[in-house]
Motif scaffolding. Structure first.
Motif, PDB file in Angstrom:
ATOM      1  N   VAL A  16      70.621  73.215  18.020  1.00  0.00           N
ATOM      2  CA  VAL A  16      71.768  73.156  17.114  1.00  0.00           C
ATOM      3  C   VAL A  16      72.349  71.741  17.067  1.00  0.00           C
ATOM      4  O   VAL A  16      72.699  71.237  15.999  1.00  0.00           O
ATOM      5  N   VAL A  17      72.405  71.064  18.221  1.00  0.00           N
ATOM      6  CA  VAL A  17      72.906  69.685  18.237  1.00  0.00           C
ATOM      7  C   VAL A  17      71.969  68.778  17.431  1.00  0.00           C
ATOM      8  O   VAL A  17      72.430  67.947  16.641  1.00  0.00           O
ATOM      9  N   VAL A  18      70.662  68.948  17.592  1.00  0.00           N
ATOM     10  CA  VAL A  18      69.703  68.150  16.829  1.00  0.00           C
ATOM     11  C   VAL A  18      69.847  68.438  15.340  1.00  0.00           C
ATOM     12  O   VAL A  18      69.757  67.525  14.506  1.00  0.00           O
ATOM     13  N   MET A  19      70.102  69.691  14.972  1.00  0.00           N
ATOM     14  CA  MET A  19      70.301  70.038  13.569  1.00  0.00           C
ATOM     15  C   MET A  19      71.519  69.319  13.003  1.00  0.00           C
ATOM     16  O   MET A  19      71.463  68.726  11.920  1.00  0.00           O
ATOM     17  N   TYR A  20      72.639  69.346  13.748  1.00  0.00           N
ATOM     18  CA  TYR A  20      73.843  68.670  13.281  1.00  0.00           C
ATOM     19  C   TYR A  20      73.606  67.171  13.123  1.00  0.00           C
ATOM     20  O   TYR A  20      74.024  66.566  12.140  1.00  0.00           O
ATOM     21  N   LEU A  21      72.927  66.547  14.088  1.00  0.00           N
ATOM     22  CA  LEU A  21      72.679  65.111  14.009  1.00  0.00           C
ATOM     23  C   LEU A  21      71.700  64.769  12.890  1.00  0.00           C
ATOM     24  O   LEU A  21      71.856  63.745  12.219  1.00  0.00           O
ATOM     25  N   ALA A  22      70.705  65.622  12.664  1.00  0.00           N
ATOM     26  CA  ALA A  22      69.759  65.379  11.575  1.00  0.00           C
ATOM     27  C   ALA A  22      70.452  65.484  10.227  1.00  0.00           C
ATOM     28  O   ALA A  22      70.149  64.720   9.299  1.00  0.00           O
ATOM     29  N   ASN A  23      71.395  66.400  10.111  1.00  0.00           N
ATOM     30  CA  ASN A  23      72.099  66.570   8.844  1.00  0.00           C
ATOM     31  C   ASN A  23      73.057  65.414   8.561  1.00  0.00           C
ATOM     32  O   ASN A  23      73.482  65.231   7.420  1.00  0.00           O
ATOM     33  N   LEU A  24      73.400  64.621   9.591  1.00  0.00           N
ATOM     34  CA  LEU A  24      74.232  63.441   9.372  1.00  0.00           C
ATOM     35  C   LEU A  24      73.419  62.252   8.866  1.00  0.00           C
ATOM     36  O   LEU A  24      73.994  61.303   8.336  1.00  0.00           O
ATOM     37  N   ARG A  25      72.099  62.291   9.028  1.00  0.00           N
ATOM     38  CA  ARG A  25      71.263  61.160   8.629  1.00  0.00           C
ATOM     39  C   ARG A  25      71.253  60.999   7.117  1.00  0.00           C
ATOM     40  O   ARG A  25      71.241  61.969   6.369  1.00  0.00           O
ATOM     41  N   GLN A  26      71.237  59.736   6.693  1.00  0.00           N
ATOM     42  CA  GLN A  26      71.260  59.453   5.274  1.00  0.00           C
ATOM     43  C   GLN A  26      69.865  59.495   4.671  1.00  0.00           C
ATOM     44  O   GLN A  26      69.656  60.072   3.618  1.00  0.00           O
ATOM     45  N   GLY A  27      68.910  58.862   5.291  1.00  0.00           N
ATOM     46  CA  GLY A  27      67.528  58.936   4.836  1.00  0.00           C
ATOM     47  C   GLY A  27      67.289  58.315   3.486  1.00  0.00           C
ATOM     48  O   GLY A  27      66.618  58.891   2.640  1.00  0.00           O
ATOM     49  N   SER A  28      67.860  57.120   3.240  1.00  0.00           N
ATOM     50  CA  SER A  28      67.775  56.554   1.894  1.00  0.00           C
ATOM     51  C   SER A  28      67.116  55.180   1.895  1.00  0.00           C
ATOM     52  O   SER A  28      67.652  54.236   1.362  1.00  0.00           O
TER      53      SER A  28
END
Length: 165
Positions: free
Chosen positions: A36-48
């Protein structure tokens, strides 16, 4: 059974609150918490990050000069990745790192995290938090009386109070 002391806004102990932590979260699954922590941190990534392909750079697609008879090397388009100003052969494209775990898994991990905080003794229960107006100074004095200054805090109240909000 866990016992949490109940404090008033002046930092005085007014009682104890007992409840069963195992009813809240029977066991702590470290892998689920990690996911769940990895999911939250991945969802913060911009990836642009992005670079232009040979189809996106400016320039003509016309062959620079004829294939034979000039004595030069064979040349195609000005957009060719070999040439200066040409596009990238394997260009980076924007991507999304967003993903979701199942809702019940996230809820269970949240309960486990709260149960772990309760077990570690880092949860403080306040009897009644009333304020006349929305003043930061009042809330800061409450945190200072409870010995919580300089720490990260999450404040959860039972009902809706605009002054606390």
């Amino acid at each position: 059974m866990a016992t949490l002391p109940i404090y008033d806004i002046n930092g005085n102990k007014v009682g104890d609150y007992e409840f069963d932590v195992s009813a809240f979260a029977p066991k702590i699954n470290k892998q689920l918490l990690h996911d769940v922590v990895v999911m939250y941190l991945a969802n913060l990534r911009q990836g642009s990050n992005k670079t232009k392909t040979r189809g996106e750079v400016s320039g003509s697609t016309k062959k620079l000069y004829k294939q034979k008879g000039t004595g030069n090397a064979r040349m195609g388009s000005r957009r060719n990745p070999v040439r200066r100003g040409g596009g990238h052969a394997n260009a980076r494209q924007p991507r999304s790192y967003y993903y979701r775990l199942p809702r019940k898994a996230v809820q269970a991990a949240t309960r486990m995290a709260i149960a772990a905080k309760i077990g570690a003794g880092s949860v403080v229960v306040i009897n009644e938090l009333k304020m006349d107006g929305p003043k930061t100074k009042v809330l800061a004095s409450v945190f200072k009386a409870l010995g919580l200054e300089g720490q990260t805090k999450t404040l959860a109240v039972g009902g809706v109070d605009r002054n606390v909000y």
